[in-house]
Design an enzyme around this catalytic site. Structure first.
Site, short mmCIF file in Angstrom:
data_model
loop_
_atom_site.label_atom_id
_atom_site.label_comp_id
_atom_site.label_asym_id
_atom_site.label_seq_id
_atom_site.Cartn_x
_atom_site.Cartn_y
_atom_site.Cartn_z
N ASN A 164 -5.62 6.29 -2.24
CA ASN A 164 -5.12 6.76 -1.07
C ASN A 164 -4.63 8.17 -1.01
OD1 ASN A 164 -5.87 4.37 0.50
ND2 ASN A 164 -4.06 3.52 0.10
N HIS A 224 -2.30 -3.30 -6.40
CA HIS A 224 -2.98 -2.98 -5.28
C HIS A 224 -4.35 -3.41 -5.16
CE1 HIS A 224 -3.69 0.38 -2.03
NE2 HIS A 224 -3.24 -0.71 -1.63
N GLU A 268 -5.56 -1.25 -8.38
CA GLU A 268 -4.51 -0.10 -9.19
C GLU A 268 -3.20 -0.82 -9.62
OE1 GLU A 268 -5.14 3.89 -6.31
OE2 GLU A 268 -4.21 2.35 -5.52
N SER A 291 0.89 -1.14 -0.16
CA SER A 291 -0.04 0.15 -0.08
C SER A 291 0.84 1.18 0.14
CB SER A 291 -1.02 0.08 1.44
OG SER A 291 -1.60 -0.99 1.22
P1 NAD Z 1 -1.72 -9.45 7.46
O1 NAD Z 1 -0.96 -9.01 8.68
O2 NAD Z 1 -3.45 -9.92 7.30
O3 NAD Z 1 -1.13 -10.63 6.77
C1 NAD Z 1 0.16 -10.63 6.12
C2 NAD Z 1 0.72 -12.17 6.10
O4 NAD Z 1 2.08 -12.49 5.70
C3 NAD Z 1 0.59 -13.14 7.51
O5 NAD Z 1 -0.13 -13.84 7.25
C4 NAD Z 1 2.02 -13.33 7.62
O6 NAD Z 1 2.27 -14.70 8.34
C5 NAD Z 1 2.49 -13.31 6.29
N1 NAD Z 1 4.06 -13.40 6.03
C6 NAD Z 1 5.15 -12.56 7.02
N2 NAD Z 1 6.23 -12.96 6.54
C7 NAD Z 1 5.99 -13.92 5.61
C8 NAD Z 1 7.17 -14.45 4.70
N3 NAD Z 1 8.62 -14.30 4.88
N4 NAD Z 1 6.63 -15.25 3.69
C9 NAD Z 1 5.24 -15.63 3.51
N5 NAD Z 1 4.33 -14.84 4.19
C10 NAD Z 1 4.92 -13.99 5.25
O7 NAD Z 1 -1.56 -8.27 6.11
P2 NAD Z 1 -2.57 -7.70 5.05
O8 NAD Z 1 -3.65 -6.75 5.94
O9 NAD Z 1 -3.08 -9.06 4.39
O10 NAD Z 1 -1.68 -7.06 4.33
C11 NAD Z 1 -0.65 -7.44 3.49
C12 NAD Z 1 -0.22 -6.51 2.42
O11 NAD Z 1 -1.24 -6.00 1.65
C13 NAD Z 1 0.54 -5.44 2.90
O12 NAD Z 1 1.72 -5.00 2.04
C14 NAD Z 1 -0.62 -4.35 2.88
O13 NAD Z 1 0.21 -2.96 3.03
C15 NAD Z 1 -1.16 -4.49 1.57
N6 NAD Z 1 -2.73 -4.14 1.73
C16 NAD Z 1 -3.38 -4.27 2.87
C17 NAD Z 1 -4.91 -3.73 2.74
C18 NAD Z 1 -5.68 -3.88 3.86
O14 NAD Z 1 -6.74 -3.14 4.10
N7 NAD Z 1 -5.49 -4.71 4.84
C19 NAD Z 1 -5.32 -2.99 1.48
C20 NAD Z 1 -4.44 -3.15 0.35
C21 NAD Z 1 -3.20 -3.72 0.55
#
Ligand code: NAD
Length: 283
Positions: A190, A140, A152, A119
């Site tokens: 954003n 994204h 995106e 993000s």
């Molecule tokens: P989350 O914390 O729910 O999930 C992250 C996952 O990554 C966890 O299951 C963790 O165990 C795993 N992980 C950590 N290290 C790892 C590795 N070395 N290999 C494989 N897996 C690994 O986070 P999220 O909310 O799903 O966010 C994930 C990404 O998406 C981030 O970059 C975030 O910025 C982006 N994002 C989030 C949102 C949102 O609303 N949550 C929206 C758009 C983008």
């Protein structure tokens, strides 16, 4: 190249949503996380989400079963060797993402596309850590992935046109609508949304109107489905503050200064829905 198998790294909120959308679209999915517990949690989330869609009549039970059968989970990155396209959706941390992207690059075919769902981290900067940054791109998604239609597509300075074409193709196949944007903090959505929410906090801070009135104003006067302060509670005040601070740092423009009230609420632990209290209180 036709995309048959999608690799998804990270089985959290976004990763399991992306895996679900891909499997419902008929793609084979290899979902990777670091622990079996994280994978089980991801699969449970997908199963529950698919179940809700079936209960609402938005998905056939047979499609749900077919989708779940298309998803393979593993803690072994080697399983990504069969993927035509890999989306990284792991925890938002620069060093971690660099390590993961290099790991992905070391196992996939030379023509496989690598994307990140970050993000806030620069796609150009992430790509610079790969041997071939021309096949790297930002993809994204929005939360919750199964319901939100937008993706995106972010081109880094090194991303080649053919890579962008393939990401667009995949996006449409997942039944999502793509918009393209050059790498820039906050991309499109954003960049507009977060300063707007910050401005709503300034209005509240100045005592210009109550939270309810500010939210009603944007719902009834600008046709927003939810007011900016209620949305802030949904996103998380800590997340909004950190994005605002990134804008201030990266653009060097004081117009991105976070509202002191937003900072104060975060300091107090009032993070929104997830902590039971942000602008509003939740039971
Ligand atoms: P989350 O914390 O729910 O999930 C992250 C996952 O990554 C966890 O299951 C963790 O165990 C795993 N992980 C950590 N290290 C790892 C590795 N070395 N290999 C494989 N897996 C690994 O986070 P999220 O909310 O799903 O966010 C994930 C990404 O998406 C981030 O970059 C975030 O910025 C982006 N994002 C989030 C949102 C949102 O609303 N949550 C929206 C758009 C983008």
């Amino acid at each position: 190249m036709t995309i048959e198998t999608l690799g998804v790294v990270g089985a959290g909120t976004m990763g399991n949503g992306i895996a679900q959308a891909a499997a419902v679209a008929g793609l084979k999915v290899v979902l990777i996380d670091v622990t079996d517990a994280a994978l089980v949690k991801g699969v449970n989330a997908m199963t529950a989400s698919l179940e809700r869609l079936v209960a609402k009549g938005k998905l056939e039970a047979a499609t749900r079963d077919a989708a779940l059968a298309l998803i393979e989970t593993s803690t072994d990155y080697q399983r990504l060797a069969v993927a035509d396209f890999v989306v990284e959706a792991a925890t938002e941390n620069l060093d971690l993402k660099v390590r993961i992207l290099q790991q992905i690059e070391s196992v996939v075919r030379p023509d496989a596309i690598i994307a990140s769902n970050t993000s806030s981290i620069s796609i150009t900067a992430l790509g610079a850590n790969l041997a071939d940054p021309s096949r790297f791109v930002g993809m994204h998604f929005f939360n919750p992935v199964p319901l939100m239609p937008l993706v995106e597509i972010i081109s880094g300075l090194q991303t080649r046109a053919a890579t962008v074409e393939l990401v667009r193709e995949l996006t449409v196949r997942l039944d999502k609508s793509p918009i393209s944007v050059k790498n820039s903090p906050g991309f499109v959505v954003n960049r507009i949304l977060v300063p707007m929410i910050n401005e709503a906090f300034f209005l509240l801070y100045e005592g210009a109107a109550t939270a309810e009135e500010i939210d009603a104003g944007m719902r009834l006067g600008a046709s927003h489905p939810i007011g900016p302060l209620a949305l802030a509670d949904l996103i998380g005040l800590d997340v909004l503050l950190s994005v605002t601070d990134v804008f201030l740092r990266d653009f060097g423009d004081s117009k991105y200064r976070a509202c002191p009230l937003l900072r104060e609420l975060v300091a107090a632990g009032r993070l929104g829905r997830k902590s039971g209290w942000g602008v509003y209180r939740y039971e």
